[in-house]
Design a protein around this motif. Structure first.
Motif, PDB file in Angstrom:
ATOM      1  N   VAL A 100      56.101 -23.142 -32.664  1.00 15.12           N
ATOM      2  CA  VAL A 100      57.476 -23.007 -33.139  1.00 15.12           C
ATOM      3  C   VAL A 100      58.105 -24.388 -33.175  1.00 15.12           C
ATOM      4  N   PHE A 101      58.431 -24.864 -34.379  1.00 13.43           N
ATOM      5  CA  PHE A 101      59.162 -26.121 -34.542  1.00 13.43           C
ATOM      6  C   PHE A 101      60.619 -25.763 -34.830  1.00 13.43           C
ATOM      7  N   GLY A 102      61.519 -26.170 -33.941  1.00 10.80           N
ATOM      8  CA  GLY A 102      62.919 -25.778 -34.058  1.00 10.80           C
ATOM      9  C   GLY A 102      63.576 -26.188 -35.364  1.00 10.80           C
ATOM     10  N   GLN A 103      63.087 -27.261 -35.990  1.00 10.49           N
ATOM     11  CA  GLN A 103      63.725 -27.748 -37.206  1.00 10.49           C
ATOM     12  C   GLN A 103      62.891 -27.466 -38.459  1.00 10.49           C
ATOM     13  N   ARG A 104      61.829 -26.666 -38.325  1.00 14.38           N
ATOM     14  CA  ARG A 104      61.006 -26.297 -39.474  1.00 14.38           C
ATOM     15  C   ARG A 104      60.711 -24.811 -39.406  1.00 14.38           C
ATOM     16  N   SER A 105      60.711 -24.177 -40.562  1.00 13.04           N
ATOM     17  CA  SER A 105      60.525 -22.727 -40.595  1.00 13.04           C
ATOM     18  C   SER A 105      59.149 -22.356 -41.115  1.00 13.04           C
ATOM     19  N   THR A 150      66.421  -8.443 -43.699  1.00 16.18           N
ATOM     20  CA  THR A 150      67.343  -9.475 -44.179  1.00 16.18           C
ATOM     21  C   THR A 150      66.570 -10.714 -44.633  1.00 16.18           C
ATOM     22  N   PRO A 151      66.891 -11.281 -45.812  1.00 10.85           N
ATOM     23  CA  PRO A 151      66.247 -12.544 -46.214  1.00 10.85           C
ATOM     24  C   PRO A 151      66.519 -13.657 -45.200  1.00 10.85           C
ATOM     25  N   THR A 152      65.547 -14.493 -44.987  1.00 13.62           N
ATOM     26  CA  THR A 152      65.659 -15.545 -43.975  1.00 13.62           C
ATOM     27  C   THR A 152      66.874 -16.441 -44.210  1.00 13.62           C
ATOM     28  N   ARG A 153      67.186 -16.741 -45.467  1.00 11.19           N
ATOM     29  CA  ARG A 153      68.288 -17.648 -45.760  1.00 11.19           C
ATOM     30  C   ARG A 153      69.639 -17.089 -45.312  1.00 11.19           C
ATOM     31  N   GLN A 154      69.743 -15.773 -45.110  1.00 12.22           N
ATOM     32  CA  GLN A 154      71.004 -15.166 -44.722  1.00 12.22           C
ATOM     33  C   GLN A 154      71.153 -14.988 -43.208  1.00 12.22           C
ATOM     34  N   LEU A 155      70.161 -15.441 -42.453  1.00 14.04           N
ATOM     35  CA  LEU A 155      70.226 -15.329 -40.996  1.00 14.04           C
ATOM     36  C   LEU A 155      70.975 -16.512 -40.399  1.00 14.04           C
ATOM     37  N   SER A 156      71.636 -16.273 -39.280  1.00 14.07           N
ATOM     38  CA  SER A 156      72.213 -17.383 -38.516  1.00 14.07           C
ATOM     39  C   SER A 156      71.069 -18.150 -37.860  1.00 14.07           C
ATOM     40  N   LEU A 157      71.365 -19.335 -37.325  1.00 16.76           N
ATOM     41  CA  LEU A 157      70.321 -20.142 -36.688  1.00 16.76           C
ATOM     42  C   LEU A 157      69.704 -19.400 -35.512  1.00 16.76           C
ATOM     43  N   GLY A 158      70.531 -18.772 -34.676  1.00 10.99           N
ATOM     44  CA  GLY A 158      70.015 -18.040 -33.528  1.00 10.99           C
ATOM     45  C   GLY A 158      69.138 -16.875 -33.945  1.00 10.99           C
ATOM     46  N   GLN A 159      69.550 -16.146 -34.970  1.00 11.09           N
ATOM     47  CA  GLN A 159      68.747 -15.033 -35.477  1.00 11.09           C
ATOM     48  C   GLN A 159      67.418 -15.525 -36.036  1.00 11.09           C
ATOM     49  N   ARG A 160      67.473 -16.634 -36.787  1.00  4.84           N
ATOM     50  CA  ARG A 160      66.241 -17.157 -37.374  1.00  4.84           C
ATOM     51  C   ARG A 160      65.258 -17.609 -36.306  1.00  4.84           C
ATOM     52  N   MET A 161      65.766 -18.249 -35.237  1.00 11.37           N
ATOM     53  CA  MET A 161      64.869 -18.725 -34.201  1.00 11.37           C
ATOM     54  C   MET A 161      64.186 -17.573 -33.483  1.00 11.37           C
ATOM     55  N   ARG A 162      64.886 -16.464 -33.290  1.00 10.57           N
ATOM     56  CA  ARG A 162      64.255 -15.295 -32.680  1.00 10.57           C
ATOM     57  C   ARG A 162      63.137 -14.777 -33.581  1.00 10.57           C
ATOM     58  N   CYS A 163      63.381 -14.791 -34.892  1.00 13.97           N
ATOM     59  CA  CYS A 163      62.355 -14.359 -35.836  1.00 13.97           C
ATOM     60  C   CYS A 163      61.192 -15.351 -35.885  1.00 13.97           C
ATOM     61  N   GLU A 164      61.486 -16.640 -35.765  1.00 13.65           N
ATOM     62  CA  GLU A 164      60.426 -17.651 -35.759  1.00 13.65           C
ATOM     63  C   GLU A 164      59.498 -17.457 -34.557  1.00 13.65           C
ATOM     64  N   ILE A 165      60.083 -17.187 -33.396  1.00  8.95           N
ATOM     65  CA  ILE A 165      59.275 -16.975 -32.193  1.00  8.95           C
ATOM     66  C   ILE A 165      58.406 -15.733 -32.366  1.00  8.95           C
ATOM     67  N   ALA A 166      58.987 -14.656 -32.914  1.00  5.55           N
ATOM     68  CA  ALA A 166      58.206 -13.447 -33.164  1.00  5.55           C
ATOM     69  C   ALA A 166      57.055 -13.733 -34.121  1.00  5.55           C
ATOM     70  N   ALA A 167      57.321 -14.495 -35.181  1.00  7.19           N
ATOM     71  CA  ALA A 167      56.284 -14.810 -36.169  1.00  7.19           C
ATOM     72  C   ALA A 167      55.116 -15.563 -35.540  1.00  7.19           C
ATOM     73  N   SER A 168      55.405 -16.419 -34.579  1.00  6.95           N
ATOM     74  CA  SER A 168      54.359 -17.220 -33.949  1.00  6.95           C
ATOM     75  C   SER A 168      53.527 -16.414 -32.956  1.00  6.95           C
ATOM     76  N   LEU A 169      53.979 -15.194 -32.622  1.00  5.09           N
ATOM     77  CA  LEU A 169      53.303 -14.395 -31.596  1.00  5.09           C
ATOM     78  C   LEU A 169      52.661 -13.124 -32.141  1.00  5.09           C
ATOM     79  N   LEU A 170      52.751 -12.893 -33.439  1.00  6.48           N
ATOM     80  CA  LEU A 170      52.206 -11.662 -34.015  1.00  6.48           C
ATOM     81  C   LEU A 170      50.702 -11.533 -33.792  1.00  6.48           C
TER      82      LEU A 170
END
Length: 262
Positions: A100-105, A150-170
């Motif tokens: 998970v890179f905090g500044q890259r999706s 929800t499309p990723t572009r419409q998420l807040s930063l906090g919401q996106r980071m939770r989704c990023e962490i989930a994506a890295s653990l699938l």
């Protein structure tokens, strides 16, 4: 689990002075500077450890993570994670790590989050039963049920980071690299992410390497810290090894940076 020995990495960076004339000159004669990002870096991390990898900007933290994840090839030294050399066995290596890179999706910007998850399922060849199990668990623990469509572009930063962490653990990785995972998050989101990481480590014995400038993250999660500065390991120990009295960890680090001139 992770064995790093005498890693070295140097980058060649173009330099020029300001101004149009200097820009024209650089077209014909470009000047370069050698930047030593990593210089004889060595450490070992056991299975199930949670390690804070800290240091000032430009110290070599992200370069180390990129070498460990197989993105960068070092100029010298050795690295083995579960017996694999990351940059030589990258296809097999990435099946067992999460990053998970905090500044890259790693989520596709214009599609719903669940579509990104489905694409990652195919990329990692995750079996259907494992994917459904992990998706259900991650959705519950990270409170993603209202975000998946929800499309990723419409998420807040906090919401996106939770989704990023989930994506890295699938794909149930054995090693998780977190590079500034709570950057820009509000207090509630930070607490939620910290609690999730602790539970993941406790239940799955996932090895976690955390790089961050937020010392509250380090204090909440890491039992061990590795301090890097100017590409070299300066300290490998506990938070108490950094503290020198009643000062806060931030104050102790600031004093250490000044003393070491990093």
């Amino acid at each position: 689990m992770i064995e790093v020995s005498h890693l070295r990495k140097t980058f060649r960076v173009a330099r020029r002075n300001a101004g149009f004339s200097q820009a024209v000159k650089a077209l014909f004669h470009r000047e370069y500077e050698e930047i030593e990002a990593l210089s004889d870096v060595s450490f070992s991390i056991g299975e199930g450890e949670m390690v804070g990898y800290i240091g000032p900007n430009g110290a070599g933290k992200s370069s180390t993570i990129k070498v460990l994840s197989g993105i960068l090839t070092p100029d010298g030294g050795e690295c083995r994670i579960d017996g694999r050399v990351p940059w030589k066995e990258r296809a097999e290596h990435v099946k067992h790590i999460g990053v998970v890179f905090g500044q890259r999706s790693q989520l596709w910007w214009d599609v719903p989050v669940i579509d990104s998850f489905e694409l990652l399922k195919e990329i990692y060849s995750i079996p259907d039963d494992l994917y459904r199990k992990n998706l259900s668990r991650l959705t519950e623990l990270l409170e993603l049920s209202q975000l998946l469509r929800t499309p990723t572009r419409q998420l807040s930063l906090g919401q996106r980071m939770r989704c990023e962490i989930a994506a890295s653990l699938l794909h149930s990785p054995r090693v998780l690299f977190l590079d500034e995972p709570t950057i820009g998050l509000d207090a509630v989101s930070k607490l939620a992410v910290r609690e999730f990481i602790k539970e993941l480590n406790r239940e799955e014995k996932t090895t976690v390497i955390l790089t961050t400038h937020d010392m509250q993250d380090i204090e909440a999660l890491a039992s061990r810290v590795i301090l890097i500065g100017k590409g070299k390991i300066l300290l490998d120990g506990t938070l108490d090894d950094i503290r020198r009295g009643g000062e806060s960890i931030d104050e102790a680090l600031a004093e250490m940076y000044q003393e070491l001139k990093i």
